[in-house]
Design a protein around this motif. Structure first.
Motif, PDB file in Angstrom:
ATOM      1  N   ALA A   1      -2.321 -11.016   0.765  1.00 55.00           N
ATOM      2  CA  ALA A   1      -3.466 -11.281  -0.101  1.00 55.00           C
ATOM      3  C   ALA A   1      -3.249 -12.603  -0.827  1.00 55.00           C
ATOM      4  O   ALA A   1      -2.114 -13.038  -1.035  1.00 55.00           O
ATOM      5  CB  ALA A   1      -3.597 -10.152  -1.127  1.00 55.00           C
TER       6      ALA A   1
ATOM      7  N   THR B   1      -8.327 -12.015  -2.896  1.00 53.28           N
ATOM      8  CA  THR B   1      -8.370 -10.916  -1.930  1.00 53.28           C
ATOM      9  C   THR B   1      -8.141  -9.573  -2.619  1.00 53.28           C
ATOM     10  O   THR B   1      -7.212  -9.439  -3.412  1.00 53.28           O
ATOM     11  CB  THR B   1      -7.239 -11.113  -0.882  1.00 53.28           C
ATOM     12  OG1 THR B   1      -7.040 -12.489  -0.652  1.00 53.28           O
ATOM     13  CG2 THR B   1      -7.541 -10.396   0.409  1.00 53.28           C
TER      14      THR B   1
ATOM     15  N   MET C   1      -6.778  -5.758  -2.795  1.00 56.64           N
ATOM     16  CA  MET C   1      -5.512  -5.237  -2.266  1.00 56.64           C
ATOM     17  C   MET C   1      -5.645  -3.756  -1.923  1.00 56.64           C
ATOM     18  O   MET C   1      -6.236  -3.003  -2.691  1.00 56.64           O
ATOM     19  CB  MET C   1      -4.412  -5.422  -3.312  1.00 56.64           C
ATOM     20  CG  MET C   1      -4.087  -6.878  -3.574  1.00 56.64           C
ATOM     21  SD  MET C   1      -3.354  -7.118  -5.199  1.00 56.64           S
ATOM     22  CE  MET C   1      -4.775  -7.001  -6.243  1.00 56.64           C
ATOM     23  N   LYS C   2      -5.076  -3.387  -0.773  1.00 53.34           N
ATOM     24  CA  LYS C   2      -5.048  -1.972  -0.398  1.00 53.34           C
ATOM     25  C   LYS C   2      -3.588  -1.569  -0.258  1.00 53.34           C
ATOM     26  O   LYS C   2      -2.876  -2.155   0.578  1.00 53.34           O
ATOM     27  CB  LYS C   2      -5.740  -1.753   0.946  1.00 53.34           C
ATOM     28  CG  LYS C   2      -7.191  -2.176   0.997  1.00 53.34           C
ATOM     29  CD  LYS C   2      -7.792  -1.753   2.334  1.00 53.34           C
ATOM     30  CE  LYS C   2      -9.177  -2.296   2.511  1.00 53.34           C
ATOM     31  NZ  LYS C   2      -9.844  -1.751   3.714  1.00 53.34           N
TER      32      LYS C   2
ATOM     33  N   SER D   1      -1.286  -1.951   3.005  1.00 54.91           N
ATOM     34  CA  SER D   1      -1.758  -2.974   3.948  1.00 54.91           C
ATOM     35  C   SER D   1      -1.340  -4.342   3.439  1.00 54.91           C
ATOM     36  O   SER D   1      -1.449  -4.619   2.244  1.00 54.91           O
ATOM     37  CB  SER D   1      -3.286  -2.932   4.054  1.00 54.91           C
ATOM     38  OG  SER D   1      -3.759  -4.159   4.597  1.00 54.91           O
TER      39      SER D   1
ATOM     40  N   SER E   1      -2.886  -6.875   4.024  1.00 53.30           N
ATOM     41  CA  SER E   1      -4.215  -7.491   3.917  1.00 53.30           C
ATOM     42  C   SER E   1      -4.534  -8.479   5.039  1.00 53.30           C
ATOM     43  O   SER E   1      -4.503  -8.050   6.182  1.00 53.30           O
ATOM     44  CB  SER E   1      -4.521  -8.006   2.514  1.00 53.30           C
ATOM     45  OG  SER E   1      -3.723  -9.080   2.161  1.00 53.30           O
TER      46      SER E   1
ATOM     47  N   TYR F   1      -8.445  -5.667   7.484  1.00 51.72           N
ATOM     48  CA  TYR F   1      -7.111  -5.608   6.872  1.00 51.72           C
ATOM     49  C   TYR F   1      -6.073  -5.147   7.894  1.00 51.72           C
ATOM     50  O   TYR F   1      -6.323  -4.235   8.683  1.00 51.72           O
ATOM     51  CB  TYR F   1      -7.118  -4.630   5.678  1.00 51.72           C
ATOM     52  CG  TYR F   1      -7.585  -5.282   4.398  1.00 51.72           C
ATOM     53  CD1 TYR F   1      -8.814  -5.938   4.360  1.00 51.72           C
ATOM     54  CD2 TYR F   1      -6.809  -5.255   3.241  1.00 51.72           C
ATOM     55  CE1 TYR F   1      -9.241  -6.568   3.204  1.00 51.72           C
ATOM     56  CE2 TYR F   1      -7.234  -5.869   2.075  1.00 51.72           C
ATOM     57  CZ  TYR F   1      -8.451  -6.525   2.061  1.00 51.72           C
ATOM     58  OH  TYR F   1      -8.869  -7.139   0.924  1.00 51.72           O
TER      59      TYR F   1
END
Ligand code: PRX
Length: 643
Positions: A423, A428, A430-431, A434, A436, A507
């Motif tokens: 990210a 971006t 964020m997950k 991930s 990203s 992602y």
């Protein structure tokens, strides 16, 4: 507060950095992704932020799979990390803030670091080290390690840093492969209150290596007998009267900056070659943008300089950007389990970059340790080295980041040189879990074996589809291995060796290595290396290793071993074998489990079926066994699974 913006039924969290963070972020315009679609223009503009003695003729010359970035340009990495900061206020800014395991401290401003590096570069020159000569560095995490690296790059001598936890044999292999004639080491280092005998390991390694001219020894612990004979010389004696007037060598953009050995699927570790101009462009840009670097940041990357993360994000990236780097010699639990948090409080660390395995360890110890300390100086967190499980991400976010700090999960490799997928924290979302999306100017996809992009959600292999400036240029002395390993799967596409999928938002979710590389606490260990160490033991006939899921380390090494005819399974043999591997490679390669077995599961053509061993080690029902040459092999192994 960084805000959680969704929590769907599939337990997919999405976080966005706080408005305040985004407002102040270095990169706050999502248009950067669009802008970087013109990759070469993007990287050319980024290269122009470095100091060049001569501008390049071309941005990229691409004769797949061989790349030349900024060809014709001349620059020096050490100059970019030091000299160019001396004209303004950065001269008196701390470049390195150091704390040793035993609590000793040292601060070096850019001016002071420049002075030390210039002196040591002159020393190396006076010892006959020339442009292109490979220098081996085997050091603890002390400022002299950084001085040594930058002194090498100052005179154009590629360094080969060997992780201080590696054994004598591992050092010897690397010295021989690189044909290195100079070793820089220390008498010893500290680790959890014990003394690590670095010089002793070097002495052992050099038995049988004829070509070594000099071993330079930094006095860290005070072992007076660490320097003996003509070959050895104390660093402080060489430095005593050395002049600090060693101008930086003008290097071609494509001259080698360093070699770093890493594990692969087969054989001995390979020397990954990084060159000067593209590498420095890649690491300085990614460091600045991904870590949102500001002039007053105190930046801490916990990686050892013996790994690529130490090279790119402890030394070259941050110093090229004029950052204050915190350098720590010790471990998180010595003398107590709050050592990291104590240091963050003491030095006002603002950016912390560490590995998921460390975060899982902290989780296990519990939040009482960070809670005792004031961590309010932190404003950004990062992770690297292996997939982070969402639980660990959420814990890091809450208990270390105070739910205030964005987390950048950065995917990259020794070979990529720079972060490739991450990210940008001001842009971006964020997950957790991930890494990203690809960095601006980087093109990555998930492909199937035949090179077709897979559908979103489907598992495939990570491919980098366009060359990037910090890419490895070759495997040292072995162009064929470079071609076959990285560019042999698909034409003109880089095969990273990782399995992954892309979700509906684009992602990337990295699953892990698809080859025979085990990722132990974020460190790459080749199964072939451990297996060959095991079969060198007189009791062992055959060995097969696998990575077994491990709660803290990500993966642990489990080995299955058959004994030679006539060798009885002694009670202490398993321990002996574990220690044997540690002595051959280093403690990080020591298997957690070794199972003695009558037979290994093999195909009719004699190939060991590791999938079956993985099922057994992880206590699962054994999958398809139709390819087995001899089904009875599995019956005995199943008994192991039940133990
Ligand atoms: O499997 C990936 C994993 O680490 C491998 C590269 O290891 P090495 O060359 O030692 O470099 C480690 C530090 C850059 C990759 O092939 N890896 C690295 N970062 C991540 C990761 N896996 C998932 N998420 C990451 N952020």
């Amino acid at each position: 507060m960084s805000k959680e913006i969704t929590l769907s039924s599939e337990n997919k969290h999405v976080f966005q950095s706080s408005e305040e963070f985004r407002k102040d972020a270095l990169i706050s315009d999502p248009g950067i992704y669009q802008k970087a679609e013109d990759r070469l223009a993007f990287w050319e503009e980024r290269a122009s932020t470095l100091s060049w003695f001569k501008k390049w003729d071309t941005v990229l010359e691409w004769n797949p799979p061989f790349a030349k970035w900024f060809n014709g340009g001349k620059l020096n990495a050490s100059y970019n990390c030091l000299d160019r900061h001396l004209a303004g206020p950065r001269a008196d800014k701390n470049a390195i803030v150091f704390e040793g395991e035993n609590g000793d401290t040292q601060m070096l401003t850019y001016k002071e670091l420049h002075h030390e590096v210039s002196k040591f570069a002159g020393v190396l020159r006076s010892l006959g080290v020339k442009k292109g000569d490979v220098v081996t560095i085997y050091m603890p995490m002390i400022p002299e390690a950084v001085v040594a690296m930058l002194a090498c790059s100052r005179i154009g001598a590629p360094h080969s840093v060997v992780f201080g936890g590696f054994s004598a044999e591992a050092i010897r292999d690397r010295i021989n492969d690189a044909k290195s004639k100079i070793v820089i080491t220390a008498d010893a280092g500290y680790r959890r209150g014990k003394v690590l005998p670095l010089k002793e390991n070097v002495d052992e390694a050099l038995k049988g290596v004829a070509e070594i001219d000099k071993v330079i020894v930094v006095r860290r612990v005070g072992l007076d007998n660490a320097v003996q004979g003509e070959r050895d010389v104390w660093y402080h004696e060489l430095m005593k009267d050395a002049a600090a007037d060693c101008p930086a060598e003008e290097m071609d953009a494509e001259d080698i900056l360093f070699i770093l050995y890493t594990s692969g699927t087969t054989g001995k570790p390979k020397g990954v070659v990084h060159t000067t101009g593209g590498y420095l462009t890649g690491v300085s840009t990614t460091h600045q943008y991904i870590f949102d670097l500001k002039e007053n940041d105190v930046y801490w990357c916990t990686a050892d300089i013996g790994w690529i993360t130490g090279h790119s994000y402890l030394v070259y990236g941050p110093l090229a950007n004029g950052a204050t780097v915190f350098l720590f010699e010790g471990t998180p639990d010595y003398p107590a389990k709050d050592r990291y948090w104590e240091l963050i409080e003491k030095y006002g660390v603002t950016i912390l970059y560490t590995a998921p395995t460390a975060i899982r360890t902290f989780m296990k110890w519990g939040e009482s340790y960070p809670q005792k300390r004031n961590l309010n100086s932190l404003r950004l967190l990062g992770t690297v080295g292996e997939p982070i499980n969402p639980e660990a991400w959420l814990w890091y976010h809450k208990h270390i980041g105070g739910e205030r700090c964005p987390i950048v999960d950065t995917w990259w490799q020794t070979e990529t040189g720079m972060i490739m997928i991450s990210a940008l924290p001001g842009v971006t979302d964020m997950k957790p879990g991930s890494c990203s999306v690809p960095f601006p100017g980087v093109k990555a996809e998930i492909l199937n074996r035949s090179g077709q992009p897979v559908q979103n959600g489907e598992v495939g292999f990570v491919a980098i589809t366009e060359p990037w400036p910090a890419m490895l240029r070759t495997v040292y002395g072995d162009d064929k291995r470079y071609k076959d390993t990285y560019w042999g799967t698909w034409p003109d596409r880089y095969f990273a060796g990782d399995g992954a999928k892309i979700d509906e938002d684009g992602y990337f979710w990295i699953i892990g290595r698809v080859d025979d590389v085990i990722n132990v606490s974020g460190h790459r260990i080749g199964t072939a290396e451990v297996e060959s160490a095991l079969v060198e033991h007189p009791a062992v006939a055959e060995a097969a290793c696998i990575g077994k899921s491990h709660e803290v380390k990500g993966q642990a090494i489990a080995a299955f071993v058959t004994l030679r005819e006539g060798v009885a399974a002694r009670e202490d043999l398993v321990n002996e074998l574990k220690n044997h591997v540690a002595a051959k490679i280093g403690a990080i390669a020591k298997p957690d489990e070794i199972h003695l077995t009558e037979e290994l599961p093999k195909t009719r053509s004699g190939k060991i079926i590791r999938r079956i061993l993985r099922d057994i080690a992880e206590g699962r029902a054994i999958g398809d066994t139709t390819t087995l040459a001899d089904a009875s092999a599995v019956e005995a192994l199943q008994q192991i699974g039940k133990q």
